[in-house]
Write a protein that holds these residues in place. Structure first.
Motif, PDB file in Angstrom:
ATOM      1  N   ALA A 188     -54.254  28.817  21.432  1.00  9.44           N
ATOM      2  CA  ALA A 188     -53.251  29.826  21.092  1.00  9.44           C
ATOM      3  C   ALA A 188     -51.840  29.313  21.360  1.00  9.44           C
ATOM      4  O   ALA A 188     -50.943  29.498  20.534  1.00  9.44           O
ATOM      5  CB  ALA A 188     -53.511  31.110  21.879  1.00  9.44           C
ATOM      6  N   ILE A 189     -51.630  28.661  22.487  1.00  8.90           N
ATOM      7  CA  ILE A 189     -50.268  28.209  22.795  1.00  8.90           C
ATOM      8  C   ILE A 189     -49.844  27.072  21.881  1.00  8.90           C
ATOM      9  O   ILE A 189     -48.672  26.962  21.510  1.00  8.90           O
ATOM     10  CB  ILE A 189     -50.087  27.859  24.288  1.00  8.90           C
ATOM     11  CG1 ILE A 189     -48.603  27.875  24.631  1.00  8.90           C
ATOM     12  CG2 ILE A 189     -50.694  26.513  24.620  1.00  8.90           C
ATOM     13  CD1 ILE A 189     -48.282  28.110  26.048  1.00  8.90           C
ATOM     14  N   ILE A 190     -50.780  26.238  21.473  1.00 10.27           N
ATOM     15  CA  ILE A 190     -50.441  25.174  20.518  1.00 10.27           C
ATOM     16  C   ILE A 190     -50.010  25.799  19.195  1.00 10.27           C
ATOM     17  O   ILE A 190     -48.997  25.413  18.612  1.00 10.27           O
ATOM     18  CB  ILE A 190     -51.625  24.209  20.342  1.00 10.27           C
ATOM     19  CG1 ILE A 190     -51.791  23.362  21.604  1.00 10.27           C
ATOM     20  CG2 ILE A 190     -51.431  23.322  19.119  1.00 10.27           C
ATOM     21  CD1 ILE A 190     -53.059  22.547  21.651  1.00 10.27           C
ATOM     22  N   GLU A 191     -50.775  26.781  18.715  1.00  4.50           N
ATOM     23  CA  GLU A 191     -50.417  27.457  17.460  1.00  4.50           C
ATOM     24  C   GLU A 191     -49.090  28.195  17.587  1.00  4.50           C
ATOM     25  O   GLU A 191     -48.235  28.102  16.699  1.00  4.50           O
ATOM     26  CB  GLU A 191     -51.521  28.434  17.061  1.00  4.50           C
ATOM     27  CG  GLU A 191     -51.274  29.120  15.741  1.00  4.50           C
ATOM     28  CD  GLU A 191     -52.404  30.031  15.320  1.00  4.50           C
ATOM     29  OE1 GLU A 191     -52.109  31.087  14.738  1.00  4.50           O
ATOM     30  OE2 GLU A 191     -53.584  29.692  15.575  1.00  4.50           O
ATOM     31  N   LEU A 192     -48.895  28.913  18.679  1.00  4.04           N
ATOM     32  CA  LEU A 192     -47.653  29.652  18.864  1.00  4.04           C
ATOM     33  C   LEU A 192     -46.451  28.725  18.992  1.00  4.04           C
ATOM     34  O   LEU A 192     -45.374  29.020  18.480  1.00  4.04           O
ATOM     35  CB  LEU A 192     -47.754  30.563  20.085  1.00  4.04           C
ATOM     36  CG  LEU A 192     -48.626  31.800  19.923  1.00  4.04           C
ATOM     37  CD1 LEU A 192     -48.870  32.465  21.269  1.00  4.04           C
ATOM     38  CD2 LEU A 192     -47.996  32.786  18.939  1.00  4.04           C
ATOM     39  N   SER A 193     -46.613  27.595  19.671  1.00  4.34           N
ATOM     40  CA  SER A 193     -45.483  26.675  19.842  1.00  4.34           C
ATOM     41  C   SER A 193     -45.086  26.023  18.521  1.00  4.34           C
ATOM     42  O   SER A 193     -43.935  25.630  18.357  1.00  4.34           O
ATOM     43  CB  SER A 193     -45.794  25.628  20.911  1.00  4.34           C
ATOM     44  OG  SER A 193     -46.862  24.815  20.513  1.00  4.34           O
ATOM     45  N   GLU A 194     -46.030  25.922  17.581  1.00  6.39           N
ATOM     46  CA  GLU A 194     -45.691  25.397  16.259  1.00  6.39           C
ATOM     47  C   GLU A 194     -44.916  26.423  15.437  1.00  6.39           C
ATOM     48  O   GLU A 194     -44.141  26.054  14.563  1.00  6.39           O
ATOM     49  CB  GLU A 194     -46.967  24.996  15.503  1.00  6.39           C
ATOM     50  CG  GLU A 194     -47.650  23.783  16.090  1.00  6.39           C
ATOM     51  CD  GLU A 194     -49.019  23.519  15.494  1.00  6.39           C
ATOM     52  OE1 GLU A 194     -49.505  24.336  14.684  1.00  6.39           O
ATOM     53  OE2 GLU A 194     -49.618  22.487  15.850  1.00  6.39           O
ATOM     54  N   GLN A 195     -45.097  27.702  15.744  1.00  7.11           N
ATOM     55  CA  GLN A 195     -44.447  28.783  15.000  1.00  7.11           C
ATOM     56  C   GLN A 195     -43.135  29.229  15.629  1.00  7.11           C
ATOM     57  O   GLN A 195     -42.291  29.806  14.958  1.00  7.11           O
ATOM     58  CB  GLN A 195     -45.378  30.005  14.912  1.00  7.11           C
ATOM     59  CG  GLN A 195     -46.670  29.743  14.210  1.00  7.11           C
ATOM     60  CD  GLN A 195     -47.659  30.892  14.383  1.00  7.11           C
ATOM     61  OE1 GLN A 195     -47.408  31.839  15.124  1.00  7.11           O
ATOM     62  NE2 GLN A 195     -48.787  30.794  13.716  1.00  7.11           N
ATOM     63  N   ARG A 196     -42.969  29.001  16.909  1.00 12.30           N
ATOM     64  CA  ARG A 196     -41.834  29.561  17.642  1.00 12.30           C
ATOM     65  C   ARG A 196     -41.029  28.454  18.318  1.00 12.30           C
ATOM     66  O   ARG A 196     -41.580  27.481  18.794  1.00 12.30           O
ATOM     67  CB  ARG A 196     -42.330  30.551  18.691  1.00 12.30           C
ATOM     68  CG  ARG A 196     -43.139  31.695  18.101  1.00 12.30           C
ATOM     69  CD  ARG A 196     -43.556  32.635  19.179  1.00 12.30           C
ATOM     70  NE  ARG A 196     -42.429  33.159  19.896  1.00 12.30           N
ATOM     71  CZ  ARG A 196     -41.850  34.336  19.640  1.00 12.30           C
ATOM     72  NH1 ARG A 196     -42.324  35.095  18.688  1.00 12.30           N
ATOM     73  NH2 ARG A 196     -40.826  34.752  20.344  1.00 12.30           N
ATOM     74  N   ASP A 197     -39.716  28.693  18.408  1.00 11.83           N
ATOM     75  CA  ASP A 197     -38.833  27.728  19.055  1.00 11.83           C
ATOM     76  C   ASP A 197     -38.684  27.975  20.549  1.00 11.83           C
ATOM     77  O   ASP A 197     -38.137  27.142  21.250  1.00 11.83           O
ATOM     78  CB  ASP A 197     -37.441  27.774  18.412  1.00 11.83           C
ATOM     79  CG  ASP A 197     -37.460  27.306  16.975  1.00 11.83           C
ATOM     80  OD1 ASP A 197     -38.343  26.510  16.615  1.00 11.83           O
ATOM     81  OD2 ASP A 197     -36.584  27.752  16.203  1.00 11.83           O
ATOM     82  N   ASP A 198     -39.124  29.135  21.023  1.00 16.54           N
ATOM     83  CA  ASP A 198     -38.891  29.475  22.430  1.00 16.54           C
ATOM     84  C   ASP A 198     -40.079  29.164  23.331  1.00 16.54           C
ATOM     85  O   ASP A 198     -40.115  29.612  24.472  1.00 16.54           O
ATOM     86  CB  ASP A 198     -38.460  30.931  22.573  1.00 16.54           C
ATOM     87  CG  ASP A 198     -39.457  31.914  21.991  1.00 16.54           C
ATOM     88  OD1 ASP A 198     -40.345  31.497  21.239  1.00 16.54           O
ATOM     89  OD2 ASP A 198     -39.340  33.110  22.299  1.00 16.54           O
ATOM     90  N   ILE A 199     -41.036  28.388  22.863  1.00 15.19           N
ATOM     91  CA  ILE A 199     -42.125  27.898  23.713  1.00 15.19           C
ATOM     92  C   ILE A 199     -41.967  26.390  23.806  1.00 15.19           C
ATOM     93  O   ILE A 199     -41.937  25.689  22.797  1.00 15.19           O
ATOM     94  CB  ILE A 199     -43.506  28.264  23.132  1.00 15.19           C
ATOM     95  CG1 ILE A 199     -43.683  29.780  23.095  1.00 15.19           C
ATOM     96  CG2 ILE A 199     -44.616  27.611  23.965  1.00 15.19           C
ATOM     97  CD1 ILE A 199     -44.991  30.239  22.488  1.00 15.19           C
ATOM     98  N   SER A 200     -41.840  25.894  25.033  1.00 16.76           N
ATOM     99  CA  SER A 200     -41.591  24.475  25.273  1.00 16.76           C
ATOM    100  C   SER A 200     -42.573  23.916  26.271  1.00 16.76           C
ATOM    101  O   SER A 200     -43.069  24.636  27.135  1.00 16.76           O
ATOM    102  CB  SER A 200     -40.189  24.269  25.850  1.00 16.76           C
ATOM    103  OG  SER A 200     -39.216  24.644  24.930  1.00 16.76           O
ATOM    104  N   THR A 201     -42.766  22.638  26.181  1.00 19.63           N
ATOM    105  CA  THR A 201     -43.560  21.959  27.200  1.00 19.63           C
ATOM    106  C   THR A 201     -42.628  21.563  28.347  1.00 19.63           C
ATOM    107  O   THR A 201     -41.398  21.523  28.193  1.00 19.63           O
ATOM    108  CB  THR A 201     -44.239  20.694  26.645  1.00 19.63           C
ATOM    109  OG1 THR A 201     -43.224  19.754  26.262  1.00 19.63           O
ATOM    110  CG2 THR A 201     -45.140  21.014  25.465  1.00 19.63           C
TER     111      THR A 201
END
Length: 153
Positions: free
Chosen positions: A14-27
């Protein structure tokens, strides 16, 4: 992505998919690179703020951070699948419901989403660690969760 889909995918997918869609999720590594860039740009206030924020909050591999704010927003660690619910369509809420396995006894459920089949409206809910269906009775103003026959696998 709905909340049910979120839980079905699991945290990592889920976080991999969300990070591809959103700019506000970072590693964590992306945030370190951002801090280095701020140091190179002589923007030491932002670099110091982010460094202190990462040192004081619990370590996580993923963070919520809005780069558009540009300055002193604090990154929030994303450690658990429940941390991702805010990114989903719809909002979950908790409510007491009559539970089938408890012979109608009351316990807390989390209503994840609403669905409709024909004229019948029903809900996808989470009871303990079980995903199941529920209905709402407008006469009694109560939810009825079926964790015996309405289990969703």
């Amino acid at each position: 992505m709905t909340i049910l889909e979120l839980y079905q995918k699991g945290f990592i997918n889920a976080i991999i998919e969300l990070s591809e869609q959103r700019d506000d999720i970072s590693t964590y590594e992306d945030l370190k690179e951002f801090i280095k860039a701020k140091i190179d740009d002589d923007n030491l206030i932002v670099a110091a703020h982010l460094t202190n924020a990462l040192n004081t909050c619990a370590y996580a591999e993923y963070y919520r951070y809005d780069y558009c704010m540009g300055t002193l927003e604090t990154p929030s660690p994303l450690n658990d699948i429940s941390d991702l619910e805010d990114f989903c369509d719809g909002r979950a809420f908790k409510v007491d419901a009559h539970i089938n396995s408890l012979d109608g006894g009351m316990d807390e459920i989390t209503v994840l989403e609403e669905r409709q089949k024909g004229n019948q409206k029903y809900y996808i809910v989470k009871y303990k660690d079980i995903f199941c269906t529920a209905i709402f009775n407008g006469f009694t103003c109560s939810y009825y969760a079926d964790d015996v026959y309405g289990v969703i696998k």
